[in-house]
Design an enzyme around this catalytic site. Structure first.
Site, PDB file in Angstrom:
ATOM      1  NE  ARG A 159      54.303  37.310  53.887  1.00 51.27           N
ATOM      2  CZ  ARG A 159      54.828  36.323  53.173  1.00 51.27           C
ATOM      3  NH1 ARG A 159      56.057  35.899  53.422  1.00 51.27           N
ATOM      4  NH2 ARG A 159      54.129  35.752  52.206  1.00 51.27           N
ATOM      5  CE  LYS A 190      48.066  40.104  44.419  1.00 56.77           C
ATOM      6  NZ  LYS A 190      48.850  38.871  44.642  1.00 56.77           N
TER       7      LYS A 190
HETATM    8  N1  BES Z   1      46.584  38.114  48.760  1.00 55.82           N
HETATM    9  C1  BES Z   1      47.683  37.421  48.212  1.00 55.82           C
HETATM   10  C2  BES Z   1      47.529  35.899  48.266  1.00 55.82           C
HETATM   11  C3  BES Z   1      46.421  35.342  47.415  1.00 55.82           C
HETATM   12  C4  BES Z   1      46.670  34.937  46.120  1.00 55.82           C
HETATM   13  C5  BES Z   1      45.157  35.192  47.929  1.00 55.82           C
HETATM   14  C6  BES Z   1      45.644  34.422  45.343  1.00 55.82           C
HETATM   15  C7  BES Z   1      44.142  34.666  47.157  1.00 55.82           C
HETATM   16  C8  BES Z   1      44.375  34.276  45.864  1.00 55.82           C
HETATM   17  C9  BES Z   1      48.946  37.786  48.985  1.00 55.82           C
HETATM   18  O1  BES Z   1      49.014  39.082  49.452  1.00 55.82           O
HETATM   19  C10 BES Z   1      50.075  37.625  48.029  1.00 55.82           C
HETATM   20  O2  BES Z   1      50.153  38.365  47.093  1.00 55.82           O
HETATM   21  N2  BES Z   1      50.948  36.656  48.298  1.00 55.82           N
HETATM   22  C11 BES Z   1      52.056  36.386  47.478  1.00 55.82           C
HETATM   23  C12 BES Z   1      53.245  36.251  48.377  1.00 55.82           C
HETATM   24  C13 BES Z   1      54.550  36.226  47.658  1.00 55.82           C
HETATM   25  C14 BES Z   1      54.835  37.562  47.027  1.00 55.82           C
HETATM   26  C15 BES Z   1      55.601  35.855  48.666  1.00 55.82           C
HETATM   27  C16 BES Z   1      51.788  35.083  46.733  1.00 55.82           C
HETATM   28  O3  BES Z   1      51.177  34.175  47.320  1.00 55.82           O
HETATM   29  O4  BES Z   1      52.134  34.996  45.565  1.00 55.82           O
HETATM   30 MN    MN Z   2      49.743  40.439  48.026  1.00 53.33          MN
END
Ligand code: BES
Ligand code: MN
Ligand code: ZN
Length: 495
Positions: A346, A272
């Protein structure tokens, strides 16, 4: 916080709060206080144009002819709109006006024609004070004592004190769950990792609550390749926790709650960006809610058979971490192409969902996860996303959410979206397309739900943490979900 209830009487000294309903009429005890202080309350209300508007407070310091140090008048709105929820929010507002007092008396005069029963209204106002007084300050060593809140004890004065005491006992158990959940999401990720989270959960065992821990070796034996793939970049071993609470008859149905517990989500190799990455300490929010819920259910001895699963992992980049492009096999044999290691929740849930169905055969499963940024884009901080294969379950959850002001907005799932996660080289991929990211994530989870099981997925990414204060919480962890699911259990399994 110490909370006590006693018969309605006029407090002689100290800090006091009195309610006033819309129209500006003080209750009986309020009037007695007013008269004994030479009309100080009424004069102040008139000067401040306080007519009992819901949530409006007015503080009268050291009213004459009395030993009272402070009287806070709080507007409670119209009698016919007075519900436990509105009184709880009034209690939360009161906290702001009283936090610097060590001890307060809250006077609740009889409310004629209130929408709900008097005992629970009195309990609710105390509950609101307690929930709003939450603070996560264990790592603050230099804050001046004078800057800290002082409130330690609330005495509620009400004619319905016996009912209020009973109602408060239930609320106290649920609030203990909410506060635990807030603590868990607030803990820094170097303190709360899969091992320490698991230890904390095991420490809750007793008084009928069973807690089992599953470690890496057993996960390997069961073939939990999806969860293990996420965990393999971390030096902390993944854990799965199984809570069991059997408060109902042996033959009654089992309801399952499954929580995503990523104690830190760096994204893994699909790292990230740095800004705001610290937020991902609360990526265990789903598991935090399940933990708080079991504290609540056990604390109030709920008449339900419930099982709770925590999937606890840390998602880190490392030489051993999984790569984008890896194919992993989940415990139920389905293969997954991992196109983005940041879509890890997931993967964790896939194996947790398999486990609970294989070992506990629940009729109903509710999973909770801070699963996607897409749900935040869609709903912001005010609703969690609800995805389900069952209309009745959806309606029940939405109704429970409405009654505790933890609202759910239903989002679609369906075959059109399901197609978006097909992979050319495996059964599915962990990434959808450009659009409908919260739904394609839910679609992925649905592939792990067996036929005949009612399932709902709550994407709580937008509601787990709040940048500003909410009605019942200061900024930070909200505990969203504990009250909702506790109410769902009470409505569907206990009445
Ligand atoms: N934990 C994150 C989602 C999230 C983002 C929760 C911001 C709370 C605040 C999740 O694991 C994630 O990174 N999701 C990605 C999925 C994508 C790579 C398909 C997302 O939402 O960007
Ligand atoms: Mn994630
Ligand atoms: Zn995540």
């Amino acid at each position: 916080m110490k909370v006590s209830f006693a018969k309605l009487s006029r407090p002689a000294s100290g800090a006091v709060a009195v309610g006033v309903s819309d129209g500006g009429k003080l209750g009986k005890t309020g009037q007695i206080i007013d008269r004994s202080t030479g009309g100080a309350l009424w004069a102040a209300m008139k000067a401040a144009k306080h007519t009992g508007q819901s949530g409006k407070t007015l503080t009268v310091y050291a009213p004459p002819r009395s030993k009272l140090t402070k009287v806070v008048v709080i507007g409670l709105g119209k009698a016919k709109d007075m519900t436990a929820q509105s009184l709880e929010e009034a209690g939360a507002i009161l906290y702001g006006a009283l936090s610097k007092e060590a001890r307060v008396t809250i006077v609740i005069d009889d409310i004629k024609n209130a929408a709900e029963d008097g005992g629970d209204l009195a309990a609710a106002i105390a509950s609101g004070v307690v929930l709003k007084s939450y603070r996560f300050d264990k790592y603050r060593t230099t804050e001046k004592a004078s800057a800290k809140p002082k409130l330690k004890s609330i005495a509620v004065s009400s004619n319905a004190f016996a009912d209020a005491r009973a109602a408060y006992k239930v609320r106290e158990a649920v609030n203990a769950g909410v506060l635990l959940t807030r603590d868990l999401v607030s803990e820094p990720p170097n303190v709360l990792n899969p091992a320490t989270f698991s230890d904390l959960a095991k420490g809750m065992a007793g008084d009928g609550l069973k807690v089992k821990e599953i470690g890496r070796k057993d996960m390997e034996k069961m073939g939990m390749g999806a969860l293990l793939g996420v965990a393999q970049g971390s030096i902390t071993e993944p854990k799965m926790i199984v809570f069991e609470w059997n408060g109902a008859d042996k033959n009654d149905p089992t309801v399952a709650f499954v929580g995503k517990g990523v104690t830190f989500d760096s994204g893994g190799i699909s790292l990230k960006p740095g800004a705001g990455m610290w937020d991902m300490k609360w990526d265990m929010g789903g598991a935090g809610v399940v933990t708080g819920l079991f504290k609540a259910l056990a604390g109030r001895k709920a008449k339900v058979n419930a099982v709770g699963i925590l999937g606890l992992v840390e998602n880190m980049p490392d030489a051993k971490a999984q790569r984008p492009g890896d194919v992993v096999t989940s415990a139920d044999g389905q293969t997954i192409e991992v196109l983005n290691t940041d879509a890890e929740g997931r993967l964790v849930l896939a194996d947790a969902l398999w486990y609970v169905q294989e070992h506990h055969k629940p009729d109903t499963i509710v999973d909770l996860a801070t699963l996607t940024g897409a749900i935040i884009a869609a709903l912001g901080e005010h609703y969690a996303g609800l995805f389900s294969n069952d209309d009745e379950l959806s309606t029940q959850l939405q109704a429970a959410g409405q009654s505790v002001n933890e609202r759910l907005w239903r989002m679609p799932v369906g075959p059109e979206y399901d197609k978006m996660i097909n992979s050319p080289i495996a059964d599915m991929k962990n990434l959808g397309g450009r659009y409908a990211g919260a739904t394609t994530a839910a679609q992925f989870l649905q592939r792990f739900i067996r036929k005949g099981t009612a399932w709902a997925h709550l994407d709580i990414a937008g509601v787990t943490w709040s940048e500003g204060s909410t009605a019942l919480a200061p900024k930070g962890g909200t505990g969203y979900g504990v009250r909702l699911l506790d109410r769902f259990v009470a409505d569907q399994y206990e009445s």
